[in-house]
Scaffold this motif. Structure first.
Motif, PDB file in Angstrom:
ATOM      1  N   VAL A 123       0.561  -1.216   0.024  1.00  0.00           N
ATOM      2  CA  VAL A 123       0.405   0.233   0.121  1.00  0.00           C
ATOM      3  C   VAL A 123       0.967   1.414   0.269  1.00  0.00           C
ATOM      4  O   VAL A 123       1.847   1.253   1.096  1.00  0.00           O
ATOM      5  N   ASN A 124       0.598   2.390  -0.800  1.00  0.00           N
ATOM      6  CA  ASN A 124       0.896   3.647  -0.896  1.00  0.00           C
ATOM      7  C   ASN A 124       0.209   4.264  -1.067  1.00  0.00           C
ATOM      8  O   ASN A 124      -1.026   4.802  -1.638  1.00  0.00           O
ATOM      9  N   ILE A 125       0.564   5.331  -0.147  1.00  0.00           N
ATOM     10  CA  ILE A 125      -0.337   6.756   0.230  1.00  0.00           C
ATOM     11  C   ILE A 125       0.043   7.774  -1.217  1.00  0.00           C
ATOM     12  O   ILE A 125       1.296   8.283  -1.345  1.00  0.00           O
ATOM     13  N   LEU A 126      -1.122   7.956  -1.828  1.00  0.00           N
ATOM     14  CA  LEU A 126      -0.986   9.407  -2.976  1.00  0.00           C
ATOM     15  C   LEU A 126      -1.074  10.702  -2.352  1.00  0.00           C
ATOM     16  O   LEU A 126      -0.292  11.741  -3.170  1.00  0.00           O
ATOM     17  N   LYS A 127      -2.314  11.003  -1.747  1.00  0.00           N
ATOM     18  CA  LYS A 127      -2.804  11.863  -1.346  1.00  0.00           C
ATOM     19  C   LYS A 127      -3.157  11.313  -0.476  1.00  0.00           C
ATOM     20  O   LYS A 127      -3.682   9.897   0.008  1.00  0.00           O
ATOM     21  N   PRO A 128      -4.341  12.724   0.313  1.00  0.00           N
ATOM     22  CA  PRO A 128      -5.610  12.584   1.187  1.00  0.00           C
ATOM     23  C   PRO A 128      -6.285  11.535   1.066  1.00  0.00           C
ATOM     24  O   PRO A 128      -6.436  11.767  -0.181  1.00  0.00           O
ATOM     25  N   LYS A 171      -1.470   0.345   7.077  1.00  0.00           N
ATOM     26  CA  LYS A 171      -0.015  -0.464   7.004  1.00  0.00           C
ATOM     27  C   LYS A 171      -0.610  -1.889   6.562  1.00  0.00           C
ATOM     28  O   LYS A 171      -2.109  -1.734   6.292  1.00  0.00           O
ATOM     29  N   VAL A 172       0.096  -2.172   5.570  1.00  0.00           N
ATOM     30  CA  VAL A 172      -0.796  -4.145   5.505  1.00  0.00           C
ATOM     31  C   VAL A 172      -0.584  -5.160   6.055  1.00  0.00           C
ATOM     32  O   VAL A 172      -0.340  -4.769   7.114  1.00  0.00           O
ATOM     33  N   ASP A 173      -2.019  -5.340   6.687  1.00  0.00           N
ATOM     34  CA  ASP A 173      -1.729  -6.250   7.813  1.00  0.00           C
ATOM     35  C   ASP A 173      -0.906  -7.821   7.856  1.00  0.00           C
ATOM     36  O   ASP A 173      -0.181  -8.091   6.631  1.00  0.00           O
ATOM     37  N   ALA A 174      -0.945  -8.552   8.592  1.00  0.00           N
ATOM     38  CA  ALA A 174      -0.089  -9.328   8.701  1.00  0.00           C
ATOM     39  C   ALA A 174      -0.573 -10.231   7.889  1.00  0.00           C
ATOM     40  O   ALA A 174      -1.459 -10.991   8.121  1.00  0.00           O
ATOM     41  N   GLY A 175       0.042 -11.485   6.714  1.00  0.00           N
ATOM     42  CA  GLY A 175      -0.537 -11.863   6.171  1.00  0.00           C
ATOM     43  C   GLY A 175      -1.186 -11.557   4.506  1.00  0.00           C
ATOM     44  O   GLY A 175      -1.776 -11.943   3.718  1.00  0.00           O
ATOM     45  N   THR A 176      -0.863 -10.133   4.712  1.00  0.00           N
ATOM     46  CA  THR A 176      -0.884  -9.081   3.576  1.00  0.00           C
ATOM     47  C   THR A 176      -2.896  -9.533   3.238  1.00  0.00           C
ATOM     48  O   THR A 176      -3.420  -9.558   1.918  1.00  0.00           O
ATOM     49  N   SER A 217     -10.642  -5.611   4.329  1.00  0.00           N
ATOM     50  CA  SER A 217      -9.818  -7.338   3.842  1.00  0.00           C
ATOM     51  C   SER A 217      -9.525  -6.854   2.393  1.00  0.00           C
ATOM     52  O   SER A 217     -10.007  -5.798   1.258  1.00  0.00           O
ATOM     53  N   GLU A 218      -8.710  -7.631   1.974  1.00  0.00           N
ATOM     54  CA  GLU A 218      -8.630  -8.081   0.355  1.00  0.00           C
ATOM     55  C   GLU A 218      -9.340  -7.829  -0.315  1.00  0.00           C
ATOM     56  O   GLU A 218      -9.025  -7.313  -1.230  1.00  0.00           O
ATOM     57  N   ASN A 219     -10.582  -8.796   0.347  1.00  0.00           N
ATOM     58  CA  ASN A 219     -11.719  -8.773  -0.778  1.00  0.00           C
ATOM     59  C   ASN A 219     -12.616  -7.425  -0.994  1.00  0.00           C
ATOM     60  O   ASN A 219     -13.074  -7.311  -2.477  1.00  0.00           O
ATOM     61  N   GLU A 220     -12.906  -6.883  -0.124  1.00  0.00           N
ATOM     62  CA  GLU A 220     -13.218  -5.637  -0.072  1.00  0.00           C
ATOM     63  C   GLU A 220     -12.489  -4.528  -1.282  1.00  0.00           C
ATOM     64  O   GLU A 220     -12.985  -3.515  -2.328  1.00  0.00           O
ATOM     65  N   LEU A 221     -11.057  -4.840  -1.295  1.00  0.00           N
ATOM     66  CA  LEU A 221     -10.296  -3.663  -1.488  1.00  0.00           C
ATOM     67  C   LEU A 221     -10.474  -4.540  -3.262  1.00  0.00           C
ATOM     68  O   LEU A 221     -10.579  -3.336  -4.194  1.00  0.00           O
ATOM     69  N   TRP A 222     -10.123  -5.499  -3.149  1.00  0.00           N
ATOM     70  CA  TRP A 222     -10.191  -5.679  -4.508  1.00  0.00           C
ATOM     71  C   TRP A 222     -11.561  -5.416  -5.237  1.00  0.00           C
ATOM     72  O   TRP A 222     -11.468  -4.676  -6.261  1.00  0.00           O
TER      73      TRP A 222
END
Length: 71
Positions: free
Chosen positions: A1-6, A45-50, A62-67
């Motif tokens: 994960v990278n922050i691009l802007k707020p 931050k990325v959670d443990a186990g990504t 969650s990764e599923n929600e992000l996807w």
């Protein structure tokens, strides 16, 4: 994960696909409204186990929600 802007994040998934996630609408919801505090937003931050990303013990996605979020 990278922050691009707020409220905008660049997420790189394990399969190499990169998505830009805009959280501008979400920060107005009760679940995410504390992220309006930039000092908290920048602690993502990325959670443990990504398995997703989080800011603290109460705010995570969650990764599923992000996807499935629209870019």
């Amino acid at each position: 994960v990278n922050i691009l802007k707020p409220y905008a994040l660049e997420i790189t998934f394990n399969n190499g696909i990169v998505k830009i996630i805009d959280l501008n609408k979400k920060v107005n919801s009760e679940r995410f409204n504390r992220l309006k505090e930039h000092s908290l937003f920048y602690q993502v931050k990325v959670d443990a186990g990504t398995y997703g990303i989080s800011w603290d013990e109460e705010i995570d996605i969650s990764e599923n929600e992000l996807w499935n979020m629209e870019c």
